[in-house]
Design a protein around this motif. Structure first.
Motif, mmCIF file in Angstrom:
data_model
loop_
_atom_site.group_PDB
_atom_site.id
_atom_site.type_symbol
_atom_site.label_atom_id
_atom_site.label_comp_id
_atom_site.label_asym_id
_atom_site.label_seq_id
_atom_site.Cartn_x
_atom_site.Cartn_y
_atom_site.Cartn_z
ATOM 1 N N VAL A 34 39.288 49.864 45.353
ATOM 2 C CA VAL A 34 39.498 49.100 46.581
ATOM 3 C C VAL A 34 39.802 47.643 46.248
ATOM 4 N N LEU A 35 39.064 47.069 45.291
ATOM 5 C CA LEU A 35 39.318 45.678 44.915
ATOM 6 C C LEU A 35 40.726 45.524 44.341
ATOM 7 N N GLY A 36 41.204 46.590 43.702
ATOM 8 C CA GLY A 36 42.544 46.569 43.132
ATOM 9 C C GLY A 36 43.607 46.334 44.190
ATOM 10 N N ILE A 37 43.366 46.871 45.394
ATOM 11 C CA ILE A 37 44.304 46.672 46.498
ATOM 12 C C ILE A 37 44.503 45.176 46.753
ATOM 13 N N PHE A 38 43.404 44.407 46.563
ATOM 14 C CA PHE A 38 43.480 42.966 46.800
ATOM 15 C C PHE A 38 43.812 42.191 45.520
ATOM 16 N N GLY A 39 44.216 42.930 44.489
ATOM 17 C CA GLY A 39 44.648 42.275 43.266
ATOM 18 C C GLY A 39 43.531 41.846 42.334
ATOM 19 N N VAL A 40 42.295 42.325 42.590
ATOM 20 C CA VAL A 40 41.195 41.979 41.690
ATOM 21 C C VAL A 40 41.224 42.939 40.502
ATOM 22 N N PRO A 41 41.193 42.428 39.278
ATOM 23 C CA PRO A 41 41.212 43.333 38.118
ATOM 24 C C PRO A 41 39.931 44.142 38.031
ATOM 25 N N PRO A 42 39.988 45.354 37.446
ATOM 26 C CA PRO A 42 38.796 46.203 37.353
ATOM 27 C C PRO A 42 37.662 45.530 36.580
ATOM 28 N N GLN A 43 36.441 45.732 37.036
ATOM 29 C CA GLN A 43 35.269 45.126 36.390
ATOM 30 C C GLN A 43 34.360 46.215 35.822
ATOM 31 N N ASN A 44 33.613 45.828 34.820
ATOM 32 C CA ASN A 44 32.657 46.732 34.186
ATOM 33 C C ASN A 44 31.285 46.643 34.836
ATOM 34 N N TRP A 45 31.204 46.853 36.146
ATOM 35 C CA TRP A 45 30.018 46.489 36.930
ATOM 36 C C TRP A 45 28.677 46.702 36.243
ATOM 37 N N LEU A 46 28.351 47.946 35.937
ATOM 38 C CA LEU A 46 26.985 48.214 35.470
ATOM 39 C C LEU A 46 26.845 48.037 33.956
ATOM 40 N N LEU A 47 27.919 47.738 33.279
ATOM 41 C CA LEU A 47 27.846 47.621 31.822
ATOM 42 C C LEU A 47 27.925 46.174 31.359
ATOM 43 N N ASP A 48 28.352 45.286 32.238
ATOM 44 C CA ASP A 48 28.476 43.876 31.896
ATOM 45 C C ASP A 48 27.185 43.160 32.304
ATOM 46 N N PRO A 49 26.487 42.537 31.344
ATOM 47 C CA PRO A 49 25.208 41.890 31.665
ATOM 48 C C PRO A 49 25.320 40.850 32.786
#
Lengths: 302, 314
Positions: free
Chosen positions: A147-162
């Motif tokens: 969904v964030l990609g639709i707004f041009g936000v690059p993918p994030q490593n939510w639960l793996l990034d401290p």
């Protein structure tokens, strides 16, 4: 004379009987309270001063568990995590639930459908919630990055990034505001119509009425929701156990997970009790402090 | 004279017209604002339901669709077989039976004990009543985790954490997570029922007492039949609480035979970290289904309960 005496006796007998029946009927709670509330609490105070792995005999260690609970880096990290989570999650939860409640008390159609929809996440079993949200946050196949990609936000490593794990948990908590919303809706329904009409006649706009009438009248409920939300969010446990197991780098190690690990994985019963009491003192202290501060901003009708 | 009246009339009509125009402008403004609000709320609702809808949709996808890039939103051919596969991967039927047995024991115990205690706190006079009621309300503030460890040790000492059965049928492990509910340890529900009982006229009870009825008879023949709404509310809430509970089952239910649906789903999640998402989503949807049905049928009790007590859900 005889009759008067007899009726007096009758009255005392009836009263004595009511006393006995009162205790008998309250019996389940009295027994339950002593067996499963008072005794465990006293027992856990005793436990705090012991080192016990459930296998051998308890060993008296004085204040060592308490000292450790107050200085251990991991325990402090867990406290920090819980406090951080609460500090950011609760205020935004309150804003969201209040806004939704305001919107759902307007004359829009199908209000009950909206209410049910916003309430739904609360009734979903917490395990199912955690399982699904773990996937929601997945970097490659998760719905959030999509969904964030639709707004041009690059993918994030939510639960793996401290740096992103705690924000991800906070984000997830916004989803579960149904209870707060229902309480606000009930409160908004109780605001006297005359008051709103009077302010409109005086020429106040909608926004003005909101800040001078609605919000002040709602402060008791805002306060109530805030206290409960803080208590609950300090007790967050299941999502961290299932979604991240406290990681990455202990960023989602919350207080209750830390207590659970020490008690039921490492079998440090004494230390876990000390941690539990630490949490208890913080929660109760915080609640009492809020009641003191509340005098300044909560409006109670005389 | 007549012209003055004429003028006044014209003036009045003009004002009225102006007022009407203003009103209709206001009404149009209000209508369009409501339409905008309706659209905004619909979008917000869809966002809110997003994860749930995604869960249901994904439970019917083929595995290739789950990991397809770009994302497939709706399955092309619903794979109903996912459900059968998911629920037979682990003995979910057994978990469901355990869950409902535990929930049943919890609900019956809660309703019975809380109504008996609430009766005492609301309609009987005895010394110390107010003190104990304050104590009861005080336990609401107590975080579950404070008594978690001492209670575990207590139940372990009683032998309830060992394998074994009661009466040859009920697993011993079920006792720690159900027995406390038979002792009215749900202050909120006692409070809720007490408030309701207080509203029932005392005369009814006095008349029955005169006729020689016992307190138990009064409670079960007069008070409870009049209290169906509050009983329904308490039953629904305590069912949900028991069904959704995770921490207590996690600590006490040893051995896969004793697991609840929550524990089964968690075990499946641990094994399926990478691979069979569609099965995991199917199992999650299946676990959600019973509470969803109850929610649909008992919605007014939820709202009633929350509105009057400020609690509910988890």
């Amino acid at each position: 004379m005889m009759i008067a005496n007899r009726s007096k006796e009758r009255i005392t007998w009836m009263r004595a009987r009511e006393w006995i029946e009162g205790y008998l009927f309250a019996g389940p709670f009295l027994v339950g309270f002593f067996a499963f509330v008072a005794f465990p609490m006293l027992f856990s105070i005793w436990l705090m001063f012991q080192k016990w792995d459930l296998l051998g005999e308890p060993v008296f260690v004085g204040f060592r568990n308490i000292e450790r609970a107050l200085t251990d880096e991991l325990a402090l990290k867990a406290l920090y995590n819980s406090a951080f989570y609460t500090l950011f999650a609760v205020p935004i939860q309150l804003v969201i639930s209040f806004t939704l409640a305001l919107a759902l008390t307007q004359a829009i159609k199908l209000r009950s459908i909206y209410r049910a929809g916003f309430y739904l996440p609360i009734i979903i079993p917490i395990v199912a919630t955690a399982v699904v949200w773990q996937r929601v946050f997945h970097p490659d196949f998760g719905i959030l990055n999509e969904v964030l990609g639709i707004f041009g936000v690059p993918p994030q490593n939510w639960l793996l990034d401290p740096n992103l794990a705690k924000p991800a948990f906070i984000f997830m908590s916004f989803w579960m505001i149904g209870r707060q919303m229902v309480i606000f809706i009930a409160g908004l329904g109780n605001i006297p119509v005359q008051l709103m009409e009077a302010s409109q006649i005086d020429g106040a706009g909608k926004l003005r009425s909101l800040f001078t009438i609605t919000i002040p009248l709602m402060t008791p409920l805002i306060f109530y929701n805030m206290v409960i939300a803080i208590i609950n969010s300090f007790q967050t446990f299941v999502p961290s156990l299932i979604m991240t197991d406290g990681g990455p780098q202990n960023e989602t190690l919350f207080v209750v997970l830390n207590i659970y690990r020490n008690g039921f994985q490492f079998f440090n019963m004494g230390y876990a009790s000390a941690l539990a009491w630490e949490l208890f003192v913080i929660v109760v202290g915080f609640t009492i402090a809020q009641f003191y501060v509340s005098n300044k901003w909560v409006y109670y009708e005389a | 004279m007549s012209t003055e009246i004429e003028d006044l009339r014209v003036l009045k009509a003009a004002t009225r017209q102006q007022a009407a125009a203003h009103r209709s402008r206001q009404a149009t403004l209000r209508r369009s604002w409501l339409i905008v609000l309706q659209i905004i709320m619909t979008l917000v609702l869809i966002t809110f339901l997003g994860p749930t809808l995604w869960m249901v949709s994904s439970s019917l996808k083929a595995r290739t669709e789950i990991f397809a890039i770009p994302m497939v939103w709706l399955p092309e051919n619903p794979q109903w077989g996912n459900y059968i596969q998911a629920l037979t991967l682990l003995p979910f039927a057994k978990f469901a039976v355990n869950t409902f047995v535990i929930a049943g024991l919890t609900v019956v115990g809660t309703v019975l004990s809380c109504s008996i205690v609430a009766y005492s706190f609301s309609r009987l006079r005895w010394p110390g009543r107010d003190f104990f009621f304050a104590l009861l309300l005080g336990t609401m503030m107590l975080p579950e985790v404070v008594t978690l460890i001492p209670m575990f040790i207590e139940f372990r000492t009683l032998g309830w954490t060992k394998p074994g059965t009661v009466f040859g049928v009920l697993p011993l492990n079920f006792l720690p997570i159900t027995v406390p509910y038979w002792l009215a340890l749900s202050p909120l529900y006692v409070f809720l029922m007490r408030q309701f009982f207080k509203g029932i006229p005392m005369e009814l009870e006095e008349a029955a007492l005169m006729d020689g009825a016992s307190r138990l008879q009064i409670l079960f023949r007069i008070i409870l039949p009049l209290s169906k709404p509050v009983i329904a509310t308490v039953a629904v809430f305590s069912f949900l609480q028991s069904y959704n509970d995770f921490l207590q089952p996690l600590i006490y239910l040893n051995g896969q035979d004793n697991w609840t649906l929550a524990l089964g789903l968690r075990a499946m999640n641990d094994v399926q970290q990478t691979g069979q998402w569609e099965l995991l989503f199917a199992a999650s949807t299946a676990v959600l289904l019973p509470v969803l049905l109850i929610f649909i049928f008992a919605q007014r009790y939820f709202v009633q309960g929350i509105a009057t007590t400020g609690f509910g859900g988890r």
